[in-house]
Design an enzyme around this catalytic site. Structure first.
Site, PDB file in Angstrom:
ATOM      1  N   LEU A 137      38.753 100.704  70.529  1.00 13.89           N
ATOM      2  CA  LEU A 137      38.995  99.279  70.333  1.00 13.89           C
ATOM      3  C   LEU A 137      39.694  99.133  68.990  1.00 13.89           C
ATOM      4  O   LEU A 137      39.060  99.087  67.935  1.00 13.89           O
ATOM      5  CB  LEU A 137      37.684  98.492  70.361  1.00 13.89           C
ATOM      6  CG  LEU A 137      37.090  98.177  71.744  1.00 13.89           C
ATOM      7  CD1 LEU A 137      36.780  99.446  72.526  1.00 13.89           C
ATOM      8  CD2 LEU A 137      35.833  97.327  71.608  1.00 13.89           C
ATOM      9  N   ILE A 138      41.006  99.090  69.026  1.00 16.04           N
ATOM     10  CA  ILE A 138      41.810  99.169  67.810  1.00 16.04           C
ATOM     11  C   ILE A 138      42.292  97.784  67.392  1.00 16.04           C
ATOM     12  O   ILE A 138      42.794  97.017  68.207  1.00 16.04           O
ATOM     13  CB  ILE A 138      42.995 100.138  67.995  1.00 16.04           C
ATOM     14  CG1 ILE A 138      43.704 100.391  66.669  1.00 16.04           C
ATOM     15  CG2 ILE A 138      43.961  99.650  69.081  1.00 16.04           C
ATOM     16  CD1 ILE A 138      44.655 101.570  66.693  1.00 16.04           C
ATOM     17  N   LYS A 182      32.115  89.706  70.028  1.00 19.08           N
ATOM     18  CA  LYS A 182      32.024  91.162  70.154  1.00 19.08           C
ATOM     19  C   LYS A 182      31.483  91.555  71.530  1.00 19.08           C
ATOM     20  O   LYS A 182      31.934  92.546  72.127  1.00 19.08           O
ATOM     21  CB  LYS A 182      31.130  91.735  69.046  1.00 19.08           C
ATOM     22  CG  LYS A 182      31.740  91.690  67.652  1.00 19.08           C
ATOM     23  CD  LYS A 182      32.949  92.601  67.549  1.00 19.08           C
ATOM     24  CE  LYS A 182      33.520  92.636  66.145  1.00 19.08           C
ATOM     25  NZ  LYS A 182      32.634  93.294  65.178  1.00 19.08           N
ATOM     26  N   GLY A 202      35.271 100.887  65.053  1.00 27.45           N
ATOM     27  CA  GLY A 202      35.319 101.261  63.641  1.00 27.45           C
ATOM     28  C   GLY A 202      34.216 100.628  62.824  1.00 27.45           C
ATOM     29  O   GLY A 202      34.326 100.549  61.597  1.00 27.45           O
ATOM     30  N   GLN A 262      27.718  93.497  61.772  1.00 26.76           N
ATOM     31  CA  GLN A 262      27.466  94.930  61.824  1.00 26.76           C
ATOM     32  C   GLN A 262      26.104  95.303  61.238  1.00 26.76           C
ATOM     33  O   GLN A 262      25.963  96.322  60.568  1.00 26.76           O
ATOM     34  CB  GLN A 262      28.607  95.686  61.133  1.00 26.76           C
ATOM     35  CG  GLN A 262      29.935  95.494  61.851  1.00 26.76           C
ATOM     36  CD  GLN A 262      31.115  96.130  61.129  1.00 26.76           C
ATOM     37  OE1 GLN A 262      30.937  96.884  60.175  1.00 26.76           O
ATOM     38  NE2 GLN A 262      32.320  95.817  61.580  1.00 26.76           N
ATOM     39  N   CYS A 273      64.555 105.782  61.266  1.00 23.20           N
ATOM     40  CA  CYS A 273      63.396 106.670  61.256  1.00 23.20           C
ATOM     41  C   CYS A 273      63.694 107.815  62.212  1.00 23.20           C
ATOM     42  O   CYS A 273      64.677 107.774  62.956  1.00 23.20           O
ATOM     43  CB  CYS A 273      62.108 105.941  61.636  1.00 23.20           C
ATOM     44  SG  CYS A 273      62.044 105.438  63.363  1.00 23.20           S
TER      45      CYS A 273
END
Length: 484
Positions: free
Chosen positions: A185-186, A267, A289, A298, A458
Site C-alpha cells: 500500500l504505497i 484505513k 509502512g 498507528q 534520463c
C-alpha cells in the site's frame, strides 16, 4: 571483463536442495537484469558463486554492470577480476609485479591467495613466493600481514590466475522470487517506499497499490517512487501498479463518519479494497509502512482494529523503526528525494483523532457507509505493468514532444541523480547540458531562465516523461523529452 558473485551467507546455510533453488533463481535474475544492458553477458552458476562474463570492455558498460549487480537482492559481494593463465609460481609473481608493482612504492603490503584445484604448491607457498618477490623488486616499505596499506588478492583456479581488482558490496537478502508475492500500500512517502524495499530485499515480488486522494500530480509522484524501487532493485520480475480512485470513499467518510473516527475508518476501507485487489492478483500478504506511535492511527489498539477488517496477512516491516532511520534508508535507496516533493494528500483529517479505537463504535460508524462503494472503486482501478509507466505517460500527455535533434535556444537538462550522472556522463558536442536532479525540478525549475527550451533527459526516458508531465501540469510549456 569478469565478475565473481558471492552468494548471501543465509543462502549458503540452506539445505542443498534449497540452496540449489535459490542459486538458480539468482542466476536467472542476474541474467534478466544484465542482458537488457549488455547482450554479450554470460552468467555461469558454480557451487558457491556465480560467474559473470562479457566481451564488452567499455568503461560505461563496466559501470552499468557494477551498478546493477550492487542492487540485485541475494548478493553478498562481488569481485571485479582480471583473468589470465600461468605456467608456474614465478609466472604468477611476474604477472603480479606487472599489475601492482608501481602501486607498492612507499607502502606496506601483503599477498592473499585462494587456490582451487591440484597443484604442487600450497596457498601459503604461493603467498610467500609472490610476496617475497615483490618485497625484493619494488620500493615497498615491506610485508605487513596485519593491517597492511595494500592487500593483493589473487585466486589460482587450476591453470587460471585471477587478479582481484576490486571488491564491491552487494545488497544482501534473498533473490527476488524465492518468497511469495505481496501487495504494498504505497503512498509515495518515506515509510511505504522503505517497507516495500525491505520486502524486495527479502525475496518477495512487490506489487504496488495506490489510493489516489490527491489527483494526477500525486499519482505521478507515487509512480516515480514505485518505478525507482522496481527499476533499481526488482527489474528482474514483472510487477503491477494499481491506482484505486478513492475520492468517492473519502467523500462518503466525510459525510457520514464522526470526525474522531475518520482516520481509523479510512484505513479500514483501504484494507478492504487492498484485500480485494490482493485476492485478484493472487498475492499472499499486504505491506504497509506503519510504525508504532508515529501518527494517531498507528497505536496498537488502532492497528488491531484496522487489521480485523481483513483475513489477509498484513506485514509492517517498519513497526519498531525510528522515523530518522526510515528517512536515512530512503536516502540510501533513492526514494527520499522524490518523497520530499510529494505533498501529503489526506482527504480525512480528524481534529481530535482517536488513539484508542473501540470496535463497537467503529462498526457503528461503518453501518452508515455504503460498502458496495469499495468493490466499485476496485473495479474501476486501472492496473498497469510497471514497465509500461512510460507508455501510460505518453498516452496521458501527447503534447509532450520527444526529440533526438537539437535546435537553437534548447538546453539538455540531465535530470538523473548525481551518482548516476557521474557514473555515465552525458556529453554531446556543441550542445549545452545542465544538471538538475529530478527531485529538485518541482522547486528549482522556475528559477531557470524561462526564455530557453529544456530537453529533459534520463537513461530510459521514463522519469523524464513523468517530470515533463508534472511541469506541463504546473504551467511550464518550455519542456520536451530528449531521447537519443
Amino acid at each position: 571483463m569478469k565478475f565473481i558473485v558471492k552468494l548471501f551467507p543465509e543462502i549458503m546455510m540452506k539445505s542443498r536442495p534449497v540452496r540449489n533453488r535459490f542459486s538458480k533463481i539468482l542466476q536467472g535474475n542476474i541474467r534478466n537484469v544484465l542482458t537488457r544492458h549488455d547482450e554479450q553477458v554470460k552468467v555461469i552458476l558454480e557451487w558457491d558463486k556465480i560467474i559473470v562474463r562479457t566481451e564488452n570492455e567499455s568503461a560505461e558498460n563496466k559501470a552499468n554492470l557494477i551498478l546493477l549487480l550492487s542492487s540485485t537482492p541475494g548478493i553478498a559481494h562481488f569481485l571485479e577480476v582480471t583473468e589470465s593463465v600461468y605456467t608456474d609460481l614465478h609466472d604468477v609473481y611476474e604477472q603480479t609485479l606487472a599489475m601492482v608493482g608501481d602501486s607498492l612504492d612507499g607502502k606496506t603490503f601483503c599477498v592473499r591467495i585462494k587456490r582451487i584445484g591440484k597443484h604442487d604448491f600450497s596457498s601459503i607457498d604461493a603467498e610467500r613466493y609472490v610476496g617475497g618477490g615483490l618485497n625484493q623488486h619494488t620500493d615497498t616499505l615491506g610485508v605487513k600481514l596485519k593491517g597492511p596499506e595494500i592487500t593483493i588478492n589473487l585466486e589460482i583456479n587450476n591453470e587460471k590466475l585471477f587478479f582481484i581488482d576490486k571488491k564491491h558490496p552487494g545488497l544482501g537478502g534473498f533473490p527476488l522470487g524465492t518468497q511469495e508475492s505481496v501487495l504494498s500500500l504505497i503512498s509515495g512517502g518515506f515509510d511505504s517506499g522503505v517497507s516495500s524495499y525491505k520486502l524486495i530485499k527479502r525475496g518477495s515480488r512487490v506489487h504496488y497499490c495506490f489510493f489516489n486522494l490527491g489527483g494526477g500530480a500525486h499519482e505521478i509522484g507515487v509512480k516515480q517512487v514505485a518505478y525507482q524501487l522496481w527499476n533499481r532493485f526488482g527489474s528482474s520480475h514483472r510487477v503491477k501498479f494499481i491506482s484505486i480512485p478513492f475520492e468517492p470513499v473519502v467523500a462518503e467518510i466525510l459525510e457520514k463518519v464522526e470526525n474522531g473516527q475518520m482516520g481509523v475508518v479510512l484505513k479500514r476501507m483501504m484494507m478492504r479494497a487492498a484485500t480485494l485487489m490482493a485476492e485478484r492478483l493472487g498475492v499472499e500478504a499486504l505491506i504497509t509502512g506503519e510504525a508504532l506511535g508515529q501518527v494517531s492511527s498507528q497505536t496498537l489498539r488502532n492497528l488491531s482494529v484496522i487489521d480485523k477488517v481483513s483475513d489477509m496477512l498484513i506485514l509492517r516491516p517498519l513497526i519498531a523503526t525510528d522515523k530518522q532511520d526510515i528517512v536515512d534508508c530512503a536516502r540510501v535507496i533513492g526514494t527520499a528525494e522524490i518523497s520530499e516533493t510529494i505533498p501529503e494528500y489526506c482527504g480525512v483529517i480528524s481534529q481530535r483523532p482517536t488513539v484508542k479505537a473501540v470496535m463497537r463504535k467503529i462498526e457503528k460508524q461503518e453501518e452508515k457507509f455504503d460498502l458496495s462503494l469499495i468493490e466499485q472503486v476496485v473495479n474501476q482501478a486501472p492496473t498497469i505493468d510497471i514497465r509500461d509507466i512510460a507508455k501510460a505517460v505518453h498516452k496521458e500527455i501527447l503534447e509532450v514532444e520527444s526529440v533526438s535533434q537539437f535546435a537553437e535556444n534548447e538546453i539538455v537538462l540531465d535530470i538523473r541523480s548525481l551518482d548516476e550522472a557521474e557514473e555515465s556522463p552525458l556529453d554531446i558536442e556543441g550542445v549545452t547540458i545542465e544538471h538538475l536532479p529530478f527531485f529538485k525540478l518541482s522547486n528549482q525549475f522556475e528559477t531557470l531562465p524561462q526564455d530557453k527550451i529544456y530537453l529533459l533527459y534520463c537513461a530510459r526516458g521514463v522519469m523524464s516523461k513523468l517530470q515533463a508531465l508534472y511541469l506541463k501540469e504546473s504551467g511550464f510549456d518550455n519542456v520536451k523529452v530528449y531521447r537519443p
